[in-house]
Scaffold this active site. Structure first.
Site, PDB file in Angstrom:
ATOM      1  N   ARG A   1      36.275  -9.577 -50.760  1.00  0.00           N
ATOM      2  CA  ARG A   1      37.527 -10.267 -50.420  1.00  0.00           C
ATOM      3  C   ARG A   1      37.912 -11.294 -51.486  1.00  0.00           C
ATOM      4  O   ARG A   1      39.107 -11.538 -51.701  1.00  0.00           O
ATOM      5  CB  ARG A   1      37.392 -10.953 -49.059  1.00  0.00           C
TER       6      ARG A   1
ATOM      7  N   LYS B   1      31.868  -1.237 -30.054  1.00  0.00           N
ATOM      8  CA  LYS B   1      32.553  -1.313 -28.761  1.00  0.00           C
ATOM      9  C   LYS B   1      33.807  -0.466 -28.691  1.00  0.00           C
ATOM     10  O   LYS B   1      34.712  -0.602 -29.506  1.00  0.00           O
ATOM     11  CB  LYS B   1      32.898  -2.766 -28.439  1.00  0.00           C
TER      12      LYS B   1
ATOM     13  N   GLY C   1      36.860  -5.330 -43.266  1.00  0.00           N
ATOM     14  CA  GLY C   1      35.837  -6.133 -43.924  1.00  0.00           C
ATOM     15  C   GLY C   1      34.447  -5.568 -43.730  1.00  0.00           C
ATOM     16  O   GLY C   1      33.688  -5.413 -44.688  1.00  0.00           O
TER      17      GLY C   1
ATOM     18  N   GLY D   1      40.590  -5.993 -38.475  1.00  0.00           N
ATOM     19  CA  GLY D   1      41.405  -6.300 -37.295  1.00  0.00           C
ATOM     20  C   GLY D   1      42.882  -6.113 -37.595  1.00  0.00           C
ATOM     21  O   GLY D   1      43.627  -5.516 -36.804  1.00  0.00           O
TER      22      GLY D   1
HETATM   23  C1  3PG Z   1      38.163 -11.055 -40.579  1.00  0.00           C
HETATM   24  O1  3PG Z   1      37.021 -11.326 -40.944  1.00  0.00           O
HETATM   25  O2  3PG Z   1      38.437 -10.042 -39.905  1.00  0.00           O
HETATM   26  C2  3PG Z   1      39.303 -11.923 -41.004  1.00  0.00           C
HETATM   27  O3  3PG Z   1      38.903 -12.824 -41.984  1.00  0.00           O
HETATM   28  C3  3PG Z   1      39.883 -12.609 -39.798  1.00  0.00           C
HETATM   29  O4  3PG Z   1      38.932 -13.439 -39.201  1.00  0.00           O
HETATM   30  P1  3PG Z   1      39.059 -13.794 -37.648  1.00  0.00           P
HETATM   31  O5  3PG Z   1      38.833 -12.497 -36.898  1.00  0.00           O
HETATM   32  O6  3PG Z   1      38.021 -14.834 -37.369  1.00  0.00           O
HETATM   33  O7  3PG Z   1      40.460 -14.299 -37.409  1.00  0.00           O
END
Ligand code: 3PG
Ligand code: MG
Length: 399
Positions: A35, A200, A356, A380
């Site tokens: 990242r 999950k 990630g 996400g």
């Molecule tokens: C991640 O690691 O998916 C992003 O950096 C977002 O982090 P978060 O899910 O804690 O908002």
């Protein structure tokens, strides 16, 4: 002096960049800097255009107050190495250190502010609190560049409210990620296969729901697959099982049938009698997916399934993959994830590793970034995009 896309002449201006520098750490050692590397081009382009670059980012999920283990200090060092120029580190987010650090920047220099989530206003559910914090951030800058793709699904001060306060534009990383997601959603070249894993099934409901109308084949592995196997009536022993999702999984299997979408589940599974841990030597056994012994739990898809998944991917022209097929951190349970990664490298078309954790997994298994069409920096965020949701951090840039 030169222009930065979307902002014009930034020479001498203070430009706040929201990056996603949320990297895995072992103590203060960065175990995967993907990242940070992905964030460098935008930061470098701004610096080269003569901006005074102020980077803001988060690490982990601190609870709105400083916590040493979530400090971005190690990230500042690595960012400086990758940029080939020093990065001034502010030890707070919007306080004295931040103000002084930004004031000390010359044109073309870069600063990183401490973890933006050390301030409760960043993630507050109260809009007014977020706005108040965004105003403090905005006071440090003349313009805003949104480049933290991994957080564009978060309605947070440094992602959303900040863009209501400063002239803003989308950074190159977010633009590139959105381009790829558009190729996956608007008119994917068929066959379009999606591989889903991870622990999950409840995290993946929205995306499965939406993809049933879009993809040609869904390949399912990882811990979530045992709820699907159980939904088909198989015994899953001590495997991960979300009993409250059995009906949902059954409904997906039925809908896939009606729509002519193939859901491919493993036919064999690697099991053990205990979850791998430091003091236990793994004793992996391959069993049929419909014959998991009562005293065992599934920890990876089996070799026959790995081959079957690879065969589907070899025919596909568009592939999106999110989530490991097994406990890839342990060699005995990494082969399913490796088989899928290997198959993605051979896709004739667009192959996307989403997220990630999946990105860190393929690098940990020794694959190179350019083995794949695209490695997303946001798991996400890309899943929510594929669910068809509106992402606040993208929507606010369009207004
Ligand atoms: C991640 O690691 O998916 C992003 O950096 C977002 O982090 P978060 O899910 O804690 O908002
Ligand atoms: Mg706008």
């Amino acid at each position: 002096m030169s222009d930065f896309p979307g902002l014009g002449d930034v020479a001498g201006k203070r430009v706040l960049v929201r990056s996603d520098l949320n990297v895995p750490l072992d103590g203060t050692t960065i175990t995967d800097d993907g990242r940070i590397r992905a964030s460098v081009p935008t930061i470098r382009a701004l610096a080269e255009a003569g901006a005074r670059v102020v980077v803001t980012a988060h690490l982990g999920r601190p609870k709105g107050a400083p916590e040493a283990k979530y400090s971005l200090a190690p990230v500042a060092g690595r960012l400086g190495e990758l940029l080939g120029a020093p990065v001034a580190f502010a030890t707070d987010t919007v306080g004295e250190s931040a103000t002084a650090t930004v004031a000390g920047l010359a044109d073309g220099e870069v600063a990183l502010l401490e973890n933006v989530r050390f301030n409760a206003g960043e993630t507050s559910k109260d809009e007014g609190e977020r706005l108040a914090f965004a105003q403090q951030l905005a006071a440090l800058a003349d313009a805003f560049v949104s480049d933290g793709f991994g957080v564009v699904h978060r309605k947070q001060a440094s992602v959303y409210e900040i863009a209501t306060l400063l002239p803003h534009t989308m950074g190159g990383l977010v633009a590139a990620e959105v381009d790829v997601l558009k190729r996956l959603t608007e008119s994917p070249v068929r066959p379009y296969a999606v591989v889903l894993g991870g622990s999950k099934v409840s995290d993946k409901l929205g995306v499965i729901d939406n993809l049933l109308g879009k993809a040609d084949t869904l390949l399912i592995g990882g811990g979530m697959v045992f709820t699907f196997l159980a939904a088909q009536g198989h015994e899953v022993g001590k495997s991960l099982l979300e009993a409250d999702q059995l009906d949902t999984c059954r409904s997906y299997l039925a809908r896939a049938d009606e729509l002519g979408v193939k859901i491919v589940l493993p036919t064999d599974v690697v099991v053990d009698t205990a979850f791998p841990s430091g003091d236990v030597t793994p004793s992996p056994t391959v069993v049929a997916a419909d014959a998991i012994p009562a005293d065992s739990l599934g920890l990876d898809i089996g070799p026959e399934s790995g081959k079957a998944f690879a065969a589907v991917l070899a025919e596909a022209h568009t592939v999106f993959w999110n989530g490991p097929m097994g406990v890839f951190e342990v060699a005995a349970f990494a082969e399913g994830t490796r088989a899928v990664a290997q198959a993605l490298t051979g896709v004739d078309g667009l192959s996307v590793v989403g997220g990630g954790d999946s990105a860190a997994a393929v690098r940990a298994l020794g694959f190179a970034d350019d083995d794949f069409g695209h490695i997303s920096t946001g798991g996400g965020a890309s899943l929510e995009y594929l669910e068809g949701k509106t992402l606040p951090g993208l929507q606010i840039l369009e207004d």
